[in-house]
Design a protein around this motif. Structure first.
Motif, mmCIF file in Angstrom:
data_model
loop_
_atom_site.group_PDB
_atom_site.id
_atom_site.type_symbol
_atom_site.label_atom_id
_atom_site.label_comp_id
_atom_site.label_asym_id
_atom_site.label_seq_id
_atom_site.Cartn_x
_atom_site.Cartn_y
_atom_site.Cartn_z
ATOM 1 N N GLU A 1 78.438 73.643 51.359
ATOM 2 C CA GLU A 1 77.974 75.459 52.109
ATOM 3 C C GLU A 1 76.415 76.149 51.299
ATOM 4 O O GLU A 1 76.327 77.104 51.845
ATOM 5 C CB GLU A 1 79.259 75.733 50.533
ATOM 6 N N TYR A 2 75.605 75.114 50.029
ATOM 7 C CA TYR A 2 74.852 76.198 49.556
ATOM 8 C C TYR A 2 73.240 75.721 51.289
ATOM 9 O O TYR A 2 72.243 76.354 50.947
ATOM 10 C CB TYR A 2 74.235 75.897 48.310
ATOM 11 N N ILE A 3 73.761 74.540 51.234
ATOM 12 C CA ILE A 3 72.480 74.006 52.377
ATOM 13 C C ILE A 3 72.626 74.730 53.445
ATOM 14 O O ILE A 3 71.499 75.312 53.900
ATOM 15 C CB ILE A 3 72.451 72.410 52.825
ATOM 16 N N GLU A 4 73.736 75.380 53.626
ATOM 17 C CA GLU A 4 73.886 75.926 55.255
ATOM 18 C C GLU A 4 73.531 77.539 54.787
ATOM 19 O O GLU A 4 72.877 78.526 56.235
ATOM 20 C CB GLU A 4 75.154 76.344 55.290
ATOM 21 N N ALA A 5 73.646 78.246 53.371
ATOM 22 C CA ALA A 5 73.237 79.495 53.074
ATOM 23 C C ALA A 5 71.526 79.413 53.363
ATOM 24 O O ALA A 5 70.862 80.299 53.262
ATOM 25 C CB ALA A 5 74.085 79.760 51.972
ATOM 26 N N MET A 6 71.139 78.333 53.306
ATOM 27 C CA MET A 6 69.613 78.380 52.689
ATOM 28 C C MET A 6 68.979 78.145 53.831
ATOM 29 O O MET A 6 67.674 79.195 54.310
ATOM 30 C CB MET A 6 68.666 77.488 51.709
ATOM 31 N N GLU A 7 69.252 77.668 54.602
ATOM 32 C CA GLU A 7 69.157 76.974 56.064
ATOM 33 C C GLU A 7 68.817 78.638 56.960
ATOM 34 O O GLU A 7 68.249 79.485 57.972
ATOM 35 C CB GLU A 7 69.424 76.193 56.522
ATOM 36 N N LEU A 8 70.039 79.093 56.713
ATOM 37 C CA LEU A 8 70.240 80.358 57.652
ATOM 38 C C LEU A 8 69.651 81.941 57.146
ATOM 39 O O LEU A 8 68.737 82.430 57.793
ATOM 40 C CB LEU A 8 71.737 80.902 57.557
ATOM 41 N N ALA A 9 69.312 81.791 56.010
ATOM 42 C CA ALA A 9 68.168 82.686 55.007
ATOM 43 C C ALA A 9 66.961 82.441 55.763
ATOM 44 O O ALA A 9 66.305 83.612 55.529
ATOM 45 C CB ALA A 9 68.420 83.222 53.345
ATOM 46 N N LYS A 10 66.153 81.112 55.381
ATOM 47 C CA LYS A 10 65.726 80.368 56.236
ATOM 48 C C LYS A 10 65.119 80.731 57.291
ATOM 49 O O LYS A 10 63.951 81.402 58.229
ATOM 50 C CB LYS A 10 64.676 78.729 56.024
ATOM 51 N N GLN A 11 65.855 81.252 58.334
ATOM 52 C CA GLN A 11 65.773 80.838 59.257
ATOM 53 C C GLN A 11 65.858 82.620 59.944
ATOM 54 O O GLN A 11 64.656 82.905 60.534
ATOM 55 C CB GLN A 11 67.204 80.908 60.516
ATOM 56 N N TRP A 12 66.233 83.627 59.313
ATOM 57 C CA TRP A 12 66.037 85.223 59.130
ATOM 58 C C TRP A 12 64.494 85.342 58.993
ATOM 59 O O TRP A 12 64.274 86.232 59.554
ATOM 60 C CB TRP A 12 67.557 85.255 58.887
ATOM 61 N N PHE A 13 64.591 84.684 57.663
ATOM 62 C CA PHE A 13 63.347 84.640 57.349
ATOM 63 C C PHE A 13 61.604 85.135 58.358
ATOM 64 O O PHE A 13 61.040 85.128 58.155
ATOM 65 C CB PHE A 13 62.967 84.238 55.692
ATOM 66 N N SER A 14 62.034 83.251 58.623
ATOM 67 C CA SER A 14 60.794 82.804 59.706
ATOM 68 C C SER A 14 60.686 83.505 60.903
ATOM 69 O O SER A 14 59.464 83.878 61.268
ATOM 70 C CB SER A 14 61.250 81.227 59.883
ATOM 71 N N LYS A 15 61.685 84.403 61.105
ATOM 72 C CA LYS A 15 61.660 85.705 62.163
ATOM 73 C C LYS A 15 61.192 87.025 62.234
ATOM 74 O O LYS A 15 61.481 87.727 63.025
ATOM 75 C CB LYS A 15 63.186 85.716 63.496
ATOM 76 N N GLY A 16 60.996 87.306 60.502
ATOM 77 C CA GLY A 16 60.513 88.271 60.310
ATOM 78 C C GLY A 16 61.479 89.301 60.223
ATOM 79 O O GLY A 16 61.384 90.270 60.258
ATOM 80 N N PHE A 17 63.035 89.272 60.258
ATOM 81 C CA PHE A 17 63.736 90.274 59.760
ATOM 82 C C PHE A 17 63.997 90.736 58.622
ATOM 83 O O PHE A 17 63.924 92.031 58.181
ATOM 84 C CB PHE A 17 65.010 89.378 59.818
ATOM 85 N N PHE A 18 63.414 89.726 57.451
ATOM 86 C CA PHE A 18 62.660 91.217 55.999
ATOM 87 C C PHE A 18 61.573 91.424 56.050
ATOM 88 O O PHE A 18 61.280 91.842 54.887
ATOM 89 C CB PHE A 18 63.597 89.710 54.415
ATOM 90 N N GLY A 19 61.238 91.449 57.155
ATOM 91 C CA GLY A 19 58.827 91.991 56.693
ATOM 92 C C GLY A 19 58.480 90.644 56.118
ATOM 93 O O GLY A 19 59.169 89.398 55.729
ATOM 94 N N LYS A 20 57.294 90.741 56.794
ATOM 95 C CA LYS A 20 56.192 89.730 56.557
ATOM 96 C C LYS A 20 56.163 89.529 54.794
ATOM 97 O O LYS A 20 55.595 88.780 54.347
ATOM 98 C CB LYS A 20 54.948 90.081 56.818
ATOM 99 N N ASP A 21 56.281 90.548 54.716
ATOM 100 C CA ASP A 21 55.591 91.335 53.038
ATOM 101 C C ASP A 21 56.398 91.101 51.947
ATOM 102 O O ASP A 21 56.589 91.105 50.867
ATOM 103 C CB ASP A 21 53.990 91.310 52.266
ATOM 104 N N ALA A 22 57.529 90.104 52.310
ATOM 105 C CA ALA A 22 58.899 90.144 51.961
ATOM 106 C C ALA A 22 59.137 89.876 49.968
ATOM 107 O O ALA A 22 58.715 91.036 49.118
ATOM 108 C CB ALA A 22 60.251 89.466 51.906
ATOM 109 N N PHE A 23 58.231 89.218 49.982
ATOM 110 C CA PHE A 23 57.616 88.349 47.978
ATOM 111 C C PHE A 23 57.025 89.032 47.967
ATOM 112 O O PHE A 23 56.471 88.660 46.370
ATOM 113 C CB PHE A 23 58.180 87.230 48.582
ATOM 114 N N ALA A 24 56.279 89.910 48.338
ATOM 115 C CA ALA A 24 54.769 90.615 47.500
ATOM 116 C C ALA A 24 55.553 92.219 47.149
ATOM 117 O O ALA A 24 54.890 92.483 47.017
ATOM 118 C CB ALA A 24 53.422 90.540 48.920
ATOM 119 N N VAL A 25 56.484 92.306 47.419
ATOM 120 C CA VAL A 25 56.490 93.827 47.434
ATOM 121 C C VAL A 25 57.312 93.967 46.604
ATOM 122 O O VAL A 25 58.948 92.814 46.773
ATOM 123 C CB VAL A 25 57.138 94.738 48.928
ATOM 124 N N GLY A 26 58.073 94.917 45.531
ATOM 125 C CA GLY A 26 59.382 95.216 45.138
ATOM 126 C C GLY A 26 60.181 95.849 45.857
ATOM 127 O O GLY A 26 60.210 96.340 46.955
#
Length: 456
Positions: free
Chosen positions: A263-288
């Motif tokens: 269940e967690y593995i699947e959730a991590m993979e989905l989040a990474k898929q969305w992150f790779s597509k830029g859904f969260f923004g390119k600098d998501a880990f640089a901003v608060g």
């Protein structure tokens, strides 16, 4: 004739004697009445004083309640809340103390260790483990709730109180919710209209919406990896997976499920898929969170992951109307509202448990809940009590209608420090295109186990 004269002559002295006797009797009677009236007149004030002194009003001993809370921005509203309580309870004085929200648990644990704990303290309903399991500081509230059914049944969801039951060996309600606080999607209604978009009802529709926005050069769902928003979303995905698979039980309920689970593995993979597509923004880990909010205000993002308490402040800074909705569930599942709240609990060490509980009742009264809803746009915890704000009231309706039959996690440990460690490990996984999900999950699980063991 002679006989009549004799009788009249003899009767006169007797008549005079009779009249004299009657006069004496009347005089005696008048004297007695006067005496009685005098006695009654003299007794009147004394008897009145005696009656008033017989049942004097009970003078209650003065009580000083020490009260710790966060929100310095709402100090004026809290002072008014306290004033209303003291007005109704003149023998009680509430002594408030404000601490930063991100130091609340640390400050309280220090105070408990130093025997300087307040009588009533702020606490998140879903993070009571530090004060139940680690330092055993929270007072059980079940008896008070059962003695007042109207209070117990007044909350927006029947399971809202259960969130603070965090230990099977101590199965008691430890926290009373004050205002709802949870993750939501905040969006620009005009941008949705301009791109012919509707609020998605399922996670699959949400992904389609983000695809369209990304294709138009707009950040679909700005979220801060730095402040843990993406990590929280991943946990939400995992929770839905556990519910879908029928495995939301046992270890999962205590927050002790393995991060290496499917269940967690699947959730991590989905989040990474969305992150790779830029859904969260390119600098998501640089901003608060502040920078994320600015992306919405400047219309570079159509949606952001935020907190319901941000909505009023953001709306004041933008001309376009904002909306908000709970993150949709995967198709076939009901929305599971993230039922968390800012609340308060009573310390076991208090000398005034009854007065402390009365203060909790005051905080959750209709009067105070309306006050906070109108002046701070806080989301009330009571049934059928709206704020007058269309967006917030829409969220309240979603909360009330959301699934109540989903199992609720009750963490047995303090997740604060663990969250920071897991966020760091999860960030490494997302930022490294070649990172192995199994290896990343294994590292996260090792930190997870340490947190659980340290709390036992």
């Amino acid at each position: 004739m002679t006989m009549k004269k004799e009788m009249g002559t003899k009767s006169l002295p007797m008549l005079l004697k009779g009249l004299l006797l009657i006069g004496l009797l009347l005089a005696a009677a008048c004297g007695n009445n006067a005496s009685n009236e005098g006695q009654q007149s003299n007794a009147g004030p004394d008897s009145t004083n005696a009656a008033s002194n017989a049942a004097p009003e009970t003078v209650k001993d003065p009580v000083n309640l020490k009260f710790l809370y966060i929100w310095p921005e709402y100090e004026a509203i809290m002072n008014e809340t306290i004033r209303l309580f003291e007005e109704k309870n003149p023998h009680i004085q509430v002594e408030p103390e404000i601490v930063p929200w991100d130091k609340a648990i640390e400050v309280m644990q220090t105070k408990v260790a130093a025997n300087q704990a307040p009588d009533v303290s702020f606490g998140w309903t879903h993070w009571m483990a530090p004060f139940v399991n680690e330092v055993d500081a929270a007072m059980p509230l079940d008896d008070y709730l059962q003695q007042d059914p109207a209070w117990e049944q007044s909350f927006i969801r029947s399971d809202l109180l259960d969130i603070s039951v965090v230990n099977a060996d101590k199965p008691f309600v430890s926290n009373i919710p004050f205002k709802l606080s949870f993750q939501v999607v905040i969006y620009n209604k005009k941008m949705f209209s301009d791109h012919q978009l509707e609020v998605p009802q399922t996670r699959e529709q949400m992904e389609q919406t983000m695809e369209k926005l990304a294709a138009n050069g707009i950040i679909p769902l700005a979220a801060s990896g730095k402040d843990g928003q993406i990590d929280m979303l991943k946990d939400s995905f995992a929770g839905m997976n556990f519910v879908k698979n029928g495995t939301a039980q046992g270890a999962w309920l205590a927050g002790e499920e393995s991060y290496e689970s499917a269940e967690y593995i699947e959730a991590m993979e989905l989040a990474k898929q969305w992150f790779s597509k830029g859904f969260f923004g390119k600098d998501a880990f640089a901003v608060g969170n502040d920078e994320i909010a600015n992306l919405l205000l400047t219309k570079r993002a159509a949606m952001i992951l935020g907190n319901n308490n941000q909505i009023p402040t953001l709306q004041e800074q933008v001309d376009d109307e904002l909306g908000a909705f709970l993150f949709p569930a995967a198709e076939g599942l009901k929305i599971q509202a993230p039922l968390t709240a800012d609340g308060f609990f009573v310390l076991k060490t208090t000398q005034y448990p009854d007065e402390a509980v009365e203060f909790l009742k005051h905080l959750t009264s209709e009067e105070v809940q309306k006050l906070w809803a109108s002046q701070s746009k806080s989301m009330p915890v009571l049934q059928n009590l709206n704020t007058g704000d269309e967006t917030l009231d829409g969220l309240i309706d979603q909360i009330a209608a959301s699934a109540t039959d989903y199992p609720v996690q009750k963490l047995t440990y303090n997740p604060a420090e663990l969250s920071k460690q897991l966020q760091a490990a999860f960030a490494e996984y997302l930022l490294n295109a070649n990172a192995d999900v199994t290896a990343s999950a294994k590292k996260m699980e090792a930190d997870h186990r340490k947190a659980i063991e340290s709390s036992q």
